[in-house]
Structure formats: structure tokens, C-alpha cells
Write a protein that holds these residues in place. Sequence first.
Motif, PDB file in Angstrom:
ATOM      1  N   PHE A  45       0.786  -1.240   0.000  1.00 47.27           N
ATOM      2  CA  PHE A  45       0.000   0.000   0.000  1.00 47.27           C
ATOM      3  C   PHE A  45       0.817   1.288   0.000  1.00 47.27           C
ATOM      4  CE2 PHE A  45      -2.765  -3.207   2.049  1.00 47.27           C
ATOM      5  CZ  PHE A  45      -3.787  -3.208   1.108  1.00 47.27           C
ATOM      6  N   VAL A  46       2.132   1.208   0.237  1.00 47.97           N
ATOM      7  CA  VAL A  46       2.909   2.446   0.329  1.00 47.97           C
ATOM      8  C   VAL A  46       4.150   2.421  -0.570  1.00 47.97           C
ATOM      9  CG1 VAL A  46       4.067   4.079   1.868  1.00 47.97           C
ATOM     10  CG2 VAL A  46       2.180   2.682   2.757  1.00 47.97           C
ATOM     11  N   LYS A  47       5.030   1.464  -0.307  1.00 46.39           N
ATOM     12  CA  LYS A  47       6.343   1.501  -0.942  1.00 46.39           C
ATOM     13  C   LYS A  47       6.408   0.709  -2.241  1.00 46.39           C
ATOM     14  CE  LYS A  47       8.477  -0.155   2.640  1.00 46.39           C
ATOM     15  NZ  LYS A  47       9.353  -0.552   3.760  1.00 46.39           N
ATOM     16  N   GLY A  48       5.551  -0.303  -2.359  1.00 45.69           N
ATOM     17  CA  GLY A  48       5.625  -1.181  -3.518  1.00 45.69           C
ATOM     18  C   GLY A  48       6.719  -2.222  -3.384  1.00 45.69           C
ATOM     19  N   THR A  49       6.908  -3.017  -4.423  1.00 43.59           N
ATOM     20  CA  THR A  49       7.938  -4.045  -4.438  1.00 43.59           C
ATOM     21  C   THR A  49       9.024  -3.616  -5.418  1.00 43.59           C
ATOM     22  OG1 THR A  49       6.600  -5.183  -6.074  1.00 43.59           O
ATOM     23  CG2 THR A  49       6.399  -5.953  -3.819  1.00 43.59           C
ATOM     24  N   TYR A  50      10.002  -4.487  -5.653  1.00 42.72           N
ATOM     25  CA  TYR A  50      11.121  -4.115  -6.527  1.00 42.72           C
ATOM     26  C   TYR A  50      10.709  -3.971  -7.981  1.00 42.72           C
ATOM     27  CZ  TYR A  50      14.303  -4.193  -2.713  1.00 42.72           C
ATOM     28  OH  TYR A  50      14.938  -3.871  -1.549  1.00 42.72           O
ATOM     29  N   ARG A  51       9.691  -4.764  -8.367  1.00 44.66           N
ATOM     30  CA  ARG A  51       9.198  -4.651  -9.738  1.00 44.66           C
ATOM     31  C   ARG A  51       7.732  -5.072  -9.710  1.00 44.66           C
ATOM     32  NH1 ARG A  51       8.172  -9.697 -11.039  1.00 44.66           N
ATOM     33  NH2 ARG A  51       9.352 -11.317  -9.978  1.00 44.66           N
ATOM     34  N   PHE A  52       6.973  -4.613 -10.654  1.00 48.12           N
ATOM     35  CA  PHE A  52       5.586  -5.062 -10.786  1.00 48.12           C
ATOM     36  C   PHE A  52       5.437  -5.808 -12.105  1.00 48.12           C
ATOM     37  CE2 PHE A  52       4.913  -1.228  -8.046  1.00 48.12           C
ATOM     38  CZ  PHE A  52       4.451  -1.910  -6.944  1.00 48.12           C
ATOM     39  N   PRO A  53       4.558  -6.784 -12.238  1.00 49.20           N
ATOM     40  CA  PRO A  53       3.762  -7.340 -11.135  1.00 49.20           C
ATOM     41  C   PRO A  53       4.569  -8.284 -10.253  1.00 49.20           C
ATOM     42  CG  PRO A  53       3.308  -8.505 -13.185  1.00 49.20           C
ATOM     43  CD  PRO A  53       4.272  -7.426 -13.535  1.00 49.20           C
ATOM     44  N   VAL A  55       4.018 -11.296  -6.960  1.00 46.78           N
ATOM     45  CA  VAL A  55       3.213 -12.044  -5.998  1.00 46.78           C
ATOM     46  C   VAL A  55       3.933 -11.930  -4.655  1.00 46.78           C
ATOM     47  CG1 VAL A  55       2.272 -14.298  -5.375  1.00 46.78           C
ATOM     48  CG2 VAL A  55       2.424 -13.630  -7.797  1.00 46.78           C
ATOM     49  N   CYS A  56       3.270 -11.332  -3.641  1.00 40.82           N
ATOM     50  CA  CYS A  56       3.887 -11.184  -2.320  1.00 40.82           C
ATOM     51  C   CYS A  56       3.784 -12.484  -1.522  1.00 40.82           C
ATOM     52  CB  CYS A  56       3.227 -10.043  -1.549  1.00 40.82           C
ATOM     53  SG  CYS A  56       3.598  -8.422  -2.243  1.00 40.82           S
ATOM     54  N   VAL A  86      17.095 -16.037  -1.163  1.00 36.97           N
ATOM     55  CA  VAL A  86      17.916 -16.820  -2.084  1.00 36.97           C
ATOM     56  C   VAL A  86      19.261 -16.117  -2.201  1.00 36.97           C
ATOM     57  CG1 VAL A  86      18.098 -17.803  -4.401  1.00 36.97           C
ATOM     58  CG2 VAL A  86      15.842 -17.567  -3.303  1.00 36.97           C
ATOM     59  N   TRP A  87      20.280 -16.719  -1.585  1.00 36.45           N
ATOM     60  CA  TRP A  87      21.588 -16.076  -1.523  1.00 36.45           C
ATOM     61  C   TRP A  87      22.404 -16.366  -2.781  1.00 36.45           C
ATOM     62  CZ3 TRP A  87      19.918 -20.198   1.345  1.00 36.45           C
ATOM     63  CH2 TRP A  87      20.636 -21.386   1.280  1.00 36.45           C
ATOM     64  N   ARG A 112      11.208 -11.521  -5.958  1.00 45.00           N
ATOM     65  CA  ARG A 112      10.671 -12.507  -6.892  1.00 45.00           C
ATOM     66  C   ARG A 112       9.323 -12.990  -6.362  1.00 45.00           C
ATOM     67  NH1 ARG A 112      13.910 -18.062  -7.038  1.00 45.00           N
ATOM     68  NH2 ARG A 112      15.744 -16.751  -7.371  1.00 45.00           N
ATOM     69  N   ASP A 113       8.569 -13.668  -7.215  1.00 50.19           N
ATOM     70  CA  ASP A 113       7.214 -14.044  -6.835  1.00 50.19           C
ATOM     71  C   ASP A 113       7.201 -14.962  -5.617  1.00 50.19           C
ATOM     72  OD1 ASP A 113       6.125 -12.495  -8.768  1.00 50.19           O
ATOM     73  OD2 ASP A 113       5.642 -14.135 -10.146  1.00 50.19           O
ATOM     74  N   GLY A 114       6.285 -14.641  -4.694  1.00 51.48           N
ATOM     75  CA  GLY A 114       6.191 -15.354  -3.435  1.00 51.48           C
ATOM     76  C   GLY A 114       4.982 -16.264  -3.358  1.00 51.48           C
TER      77      GLY A 114
END
Length: 348
Positions: A45-53, A55-56, A86-87, A112-114
Motif C-alpha cells: 500500500f505504500v512503498k511497492g515491491t522491486y518490480r511489478f507485477p 506475488v507477495c 535466495v543467496w 521474486r514471486d512469493g
Amino acid sequence: MKALVLHGVGDGRLERIARPVAGPGQVRVRVAFCGVCGSDIPRAFVKGTYRFPTVCGHEFAGTVESVGPGVSGFSPGDRVTVFPLVWCGRCAACERAQFAQCADYDYYGSRRDGAFAELVVVPARNLLRVPEGVSLEAASLTEPAAVALHGLKRAGGQLVGQTVAVFGAGPVGLLVAQWARIMGAARVVLFDPIPRKREVAGQLGFPLAFDPTGEDPVHRVFDLTDAQGADVCVEAAGVPATMTQALAAARAGGRVVVLGNPSADVTLPAGLISQTMRRELTIAGSWNSTFSPAGNNDDWHTVLAAAAAGQLQLDPLVTHRVPLDQAWEALLMMRDGSEFFLKVLVQP
Ligand SMILES: [Zn+2]
Ligand SMILES: [Zn+2]
């Protein structure tokens, strides 16, 4: 397969997306439960993820559905939970096996997609077997329980006979309290303004749970400790008041752990800084948790062993279980605080 897909800030949609395929060294996991992390709310709702779309969802457990080429030790039907980082395996931190400090990591549910999805593909080395007697529901709380354990370990030293004060009784704060007891603390004091959280603390066997808005938590800690202060203070709320309280309530030579995700800047009064100096406090930051694929006394395997031994109570922290098609509403509920919640689980 069905997944809750985040297309932008505030734009989550239940969609059908392609099933991920397990490549070499990977395993496809059918997600049974995925917890909603406090950090998922600003992410959505605020910051977003690293890329869209994207899956959180990074706190998950399920069963192995299929294995890719070259995977040994896991087979379909195995009950597992997943270390979500993932290291890279190449940087200096990875060489020291400090994967949470990896310079080039990937992360389920943000980079990455969760696991707000029916299936997730993960490297076999990130899997942990869920011991008998531990439900998949409980196993999906391994990540917050590992984060809580790591925080207390960052305090350093032993806790036997000591007083631990925890500022914030959300899921992580309540897990810190449980670890403090397991590690031998004589007294655990919790503070949270939400009455139901203090009730849950009481149900978990922590009667010393107080309302920090109805009284001064620092006075309370000094009252309970013959005016000495707490040996260890854990900031587990990420708000300015708890940061200053955690510093002010620590005894001379005490340790303060910074664990809650910060929600705002904190101004430290000069008097408090001076007191921090005089009391020679040790302030420890804590980030994520330790994981070892071989299970060498790392936080993740310790959590599962403690849950299997009945020392760590994870199920009482679950307040909501929602199917995937109600997951977005659940995130909105958490954002707005329209219901009481501790751990909300999505059940794809
Ligand atoms: Zn989390
Ligand atoms: Zn690395």
C-alpha cells in the motif's frame, strides 16, 4: 494457478498465472499456508515491491509437489517450510554463511514471486523438513519465530535469571517473550496499547503485560526490578516511543535490541543519550535470521525443534485464516486495523 498479483501500489488482483516449473536443483511446493508479514502492508500500500507485477508472501509452508532434476532428499508429499532468501553464494557474506547479509540476494514475495499463490518453485537448499507434531499452519510461522530468536541472540550473553522487557506485543514481540522464557529469563515484561494483545500475552503465560498509554512503562520496569532496570530491552514495535522507552528502561550495562521495522524518525533527547552513555548500554541491531542448509544450530532449525518439543507455541498467534480470494480484503483489514489481528494466514 491462482495467485494474488500486485500490479502497483494499492493494486492487488486475484488472477490466474502460469504454474512455475521446477528447474535443476529446484522443488515445486504446494503452499498450504502463507503468513502476512507486517512488512507486506507497506509493500502493498505504500512503498511497492522491486518490480511489478509481483506475488507477495514470504512466510510459508506446504508440501513438495514435484522435484526438478538433480534434487535428492525430497520427494512429493514431504512437508516443508522455506527460508525465503535466495543467496548468491559468491559474495563475502555468503562465504561466511551469513546469508542475511548477502550482497546480491533474491527474496520471495518482494524481489521474486512469493507464496500468495498455489505453487512456488524454490531451490532445494532453501527447504526445511517440518518435524512430526508440527502443523503446516504452525510451520508457516517459522520465519517470524526465527526473526524473534535472532533478535534475542543479538542481545548477546545469557539470559538465565534476567529480566527482559519487550516493547510491542505483536507476533514478533510475543515470540521474543517466548524465546526469553525458553532461554531462562526470570521475568518477561511486555508493553502494548492493544488490550487483546495483552490478553494473548497472558494466555501464553506472561502476566506482566501492561498498557504503555495508561502508565509509564519505564517506571513499571524500574518498579519490577528494584529500581535497576531490565537486563535486556527489545524494541519490537518500530515506533519512536518504544525506541526511547527501550533505551530508558535498560539497566546499567544492559542490552537494547532494535528489532521492529521503523515507521518514523526518532528524536533522542540529550538526557537519554547521556544516560545511554553513563549506563554503558549496548545497542544491537537485528536483521532477519540465520539459516544453514545443513541445520548447524541456525535460527530456522532451532525454531522447528522448539515447536516440535512443545516449547514454542505458534498456533495461539494465528487469528485469521483466509482463502486466496479473500487475501486482498485481509490486507486491507490489516492496513486499516478494522479488526483485531495477530498473524493472518493466507490458505491457497
Ligand atoms: Zn516476515
Ligand atoms: Zn551472497
